[in-house]
Design an enzyme around this catalytic site. Structure first.
Site, mmCIF file in Angstrom:
data_model
loop_
_atom_site.group_PDB
_atom_site.id
_atom_site.type_symbol
_atom_site.label_atom_id
_atom_site.label_comp_id
_atom_site.label_asym_id
_atom_site.label_seq_id
_atom_site.Cartn_x
_atom_site.Cartn_y
_atom_site.Cartn_z
ATOM 1 N N ASP A 1 30.532 21.786 59.468
ATOM 2 C CA ASP A 1 31.581 22.810 59.367
ATOM 3 C C ASP A 1 31.227 23.810 58.277
ATOM 4 O O ASP A 1 30.401 23.539 57.403
ATOM 5 C CB ASP A 1 32.953 22.179 59.094
ATOM 6 C CG ASP A 1 33.025 21.427 57.764
ATOM 7 O OD1 ASP A 1 32.041 20.751 57.392
ATOM 8 O OD2 ASP A 1 34.069 21.523 57.090
ATOM 9 N N GLU B 1 34.133 18.689 55.851
ATOM 10 C CA GLU B 1 33.826 18.668 54.426
ATOM 11 C C GLU B 1 34.517 19.812 53.705
ATOM 12 O O GLU B 1 34.989 19.662 52.587
ATOM 13 C CB GLU B 1 32.296 18.752 54.231
ATOM 14 C CG GLU B 1 31.829 18.395 52.826
ATOM 15 C CD GLU B 1 31.852 19.545 51.851
ATOM 16 O OE1 GLU B 1 31.829 19.284 50.637
ATOM 17 O OE2 GLU B 1 31.916 20.716 52.275
HETATM 18 N N1 BES Z 1 27.781 22.304 49.270
HETATM 19 C C1 BES Z 1 29.055 22.375 48.665
HETATM 20 C C2 BES Z 1 29.148 21.590 47.382
HETATM 21 C C3 BES Z 1 28.282 22.123 46.279
HETATM 22 C C4 BES Z 1 28.435 23.422 45.844
HETATM 23 C C5 BES Z 1 27.395 21.308 45.690
HETATM 24 C C6 BES Z 1 27.646 23.892 44.830
HETATM 25 C C7 BES Z 1 26.609 21.779 44.687
HETATM 26 C C8 BES Z 1 26.732 23.067 44.250
HETATM 27 C C9 BES Z 1 30.127 21.843 49.587
HETATM 28 O O1 BES Z 1 29.948 22.183 50.922
HETATM 29 C C10 BES Z 1 31.438 22.430 49.177
HETATM 30 O O2 BES Z 1 31.563 23.627 49.112
HETATM 31 N N2 BES Z 1 32.415 21.607 48.928
HETATM 32 C C11 BES Z 1 33.746 22.018 48.673
HETATM 33 C C12 BES Z 1 34.589 20.801 48.810
HETATM 34 C C13 BES Z 1 36.062 21.021 48.850
HETATM 35 C C14 BES Z 1 36.482 22.004 49.897
HETATM 36 C C15 BES Z 1 36.761 19.700 49.025
HETATM 37 C C16 BES Z 1 33.857 22.589 47.284
HETATM 38 O O3 BES Z 1 33.143 22.178 46.370
HETATM 39 O O4 BES Z 1 34.679 23.491 47.106
HETATM 40 MN MN MN Z 2 30.693 24.316 50.961
#
Ligand code: BES
Ligand code: MN
Length: 462
Positions: A86, A151
């Site tokens: 997603d 996610e």
């Molecule tokens: N890939 C990201 C997480 C991430 C961002 C890891 C920057 C390392 C560096 C992931 O897809 C993400 O954006 N997660 C969301 C989770 C939330 C919606 C629960 C986030 O971090 O905002």
């Molecule tokens: Mn993300």
């Protein structure tokens, strides 16, 4: 591994990735539910093409989880690969140079929503797997794939699945490619991710909106009430004013701080190129790395209420809401932080307002012990292609399911092929193709190293 794989097949690979990226699998928007399913189906077809005998779409109250197992390779270790299909909503649309779901290459970079987060990286791991198949299309080790479609929106199909069937995480190592290099030429593995506690705060002060002349001066304004509450949750120095919030925060280790001090970092470049603002804010007594990796945050994402149409309307709003979240660091727990937030808001609410906090979703922070031998193998794979081992850093972002991937004891390798300027969640998200091509080689190499030296073999599922 077939080392010419990329050189010979670049245009096919680019075409396949573009097809995957063209599916607008925006998990947060109900209108895109069918597109999320199409992305899951794309993965199902791809995994079947790669020789996985039975690919499953596992249903729940949301977008399906894709599960597949490569052909069994007796005596070899098992690798669990996680990713998400997603993507974030693409808006603001008018800031994209090319449309978000029309993947376009400019200057060696592929622009599309999801190019780096996370479809392009999922694709990299799949193609690395393809590159390691032998002439009979047998992989070098046992690989289990788990891809979720929620996610980015806080869904719980995957956590419900792993709670019911924890044996799915039984593996010798778990690999997550949803992060970036520390800087160009500097691959990274992550020692921690922040957690998240996402909530909505809503305020009602009146039964209905009122004339601001007739009642201005006496009627309580819902937006004013809301912003006073919000302002009471963080001060100008960046300190969050939620009582007891910092109590359980575990500071980074001496070793982490030592490594962070030696990382190449230019504050002015960071401010100009990544942050794109005029000054950095937050708690000045801490370094920038500590502020983005090792301290909790409180952010206001949006405020709704009152009149925002064209022209002017004189009204006292009866109702207002704000979306807010806290990032959490090791030592904190999102259910507990949710209760602290509720209590802090209740204490700030004036008696003439109905104030509600609704916890929307969240996830706990993660800390990873990077001493497991699998990390040395990943270092070797990175070094063989980039000339440098992975630096140990942390991420400010979150991936809620990560704590559960390690439940049966597998080391969780958090890494990635992105670059810091990929623009995750922003307009013009991109993936550098050179990162993708070298990434296929790096992870193919890693699978082979793990196959040779990454035992012991996981016990068969109960
Ligand atoms: N890939 C990201 C997480 C991430 C961002 C890891 C920057 C390392 C560096 C992931 O897809 C993400 O954006 N997660 C969301 C989770 C939330 C919606 C629960 C986030 O971090 O905002
Ligand atoms: Mn993300």
């Amino acid at each position: 591994m077939d080392t010419d794989f990329v050189a010979r097949q670049q245009s096919r690979l680019l075409g396949e990735l573009s097809d995957f990226l063209a599916i607008p699998s925006v998990s947060a928007l109900p209108a895109h539910a069918a597109d999320c399913r199409r992305a899951a189906e794309w993965l199902r077809a791809e995994l079947s093409r790669l020789g996985c005998p039975a690919v499953q779409l596992i249903e729940g109250d949301g977008h399906p989880v894709v599960w597949a197992e490569g052909p069994a390779v007796p005596g070899r270790p098992t690798l669990l690969i996680y990713g998400h299909y997603d993507v974030q909503p693409p808006d603001p649309l008018d800031e994209w140079t090319s449309p978000p779901f029309e993947p376009t290459v400019r200057d060696g970079r592929l622009y599309a929503r999801g190019a780096a987060d996370d479809k392009g990286q999922v694709f990299c791991l799949l193609k690395a797997y393809e590159a390691t198949l032998d002439a009979d299309r047998r992989p070098p080790l046992n690989v289990h794939f788990i891809f979720e479609g929620e996610e980015e929106c806080g869904g719980h199909v995957i956590s419900d699945l792993l709670r019911a069937e924890p044996e799915r995480t039984r593996a010798d190592a778990a690999l997550v490619c949803d992060m970036s290099y520390y800087a160009p030429g500097w691959p990274a593995v992550y020692t921690a991710l922040r957690g998240l506690c996402y909530a909505e705060i809503s305020v009602r002060t009146l039964e209905r909106d009122l004339h601001s002349g007739t009642y201005g001066g006496v009627a309580p304004n819902a937006i004013e009430t809301l912003v006073r509450i919000l302002a009471g949750l963080k001060d100008e120095s960046g300190e969050i004013l939620i009582p007891k919030l910092y109590k359980s925060v575990e500071p980074p280790s001496k070793e982490e701080l030592r490594v962070w001090k030696k990382l190449p970092f230019d504050k002015a470049d960071f401010l100009r190129d990544e942050v794109t603002g005029q000054a950095l804010t937050g708690r000045k007594e801490y370094s920038i790395f500590e502020r983005v990796w090792a301290l909790p945050t409180f952010e206001i994402h949006g405020i709704k209420g009152g009149f925002v149409g064209e022209g002017a309307k004189t009204v006292i709003p009866a109702q207002a809401t704000a979306k807010v979240s806290l990032r959490l660091v090791p030592g904190q727990d999102y259910a507990k932080v949710g209760r602290l937030l509720e209590r802090a808001v209740a204490a700030l609410a004036p008696r003439w307002a109905d104030v509600k906090v609704t916890l929307l979703h969240g996830g706990d922070p993660v800390q990873v012990d990077v001493d497991h031998p699998a990390f040395a193998l990943l270092d070797e794979a990175f070094a063989s292609v980039t000339g440098r081992k992975a630096v140990r850093v942390r991420a400010g972002g979150s991936i809620p399911i990560i704590p559960e991937l390690g439940l049966t004891g597998a080391p969780v390798l958090l890494s990635g092929i992105g670059l810091p300027d990929d623009g995750l969640h922003s307009p013009n998200e991109k993936l550098d193709l050179a990162q993708l091509w070298s990434g296929i080689e790096i992870f193919g190499r890693f699978y082979e190293l793990l196959a040779e030296r990454g035992g012991p073999t996981a016990p068969p599922p109960a």
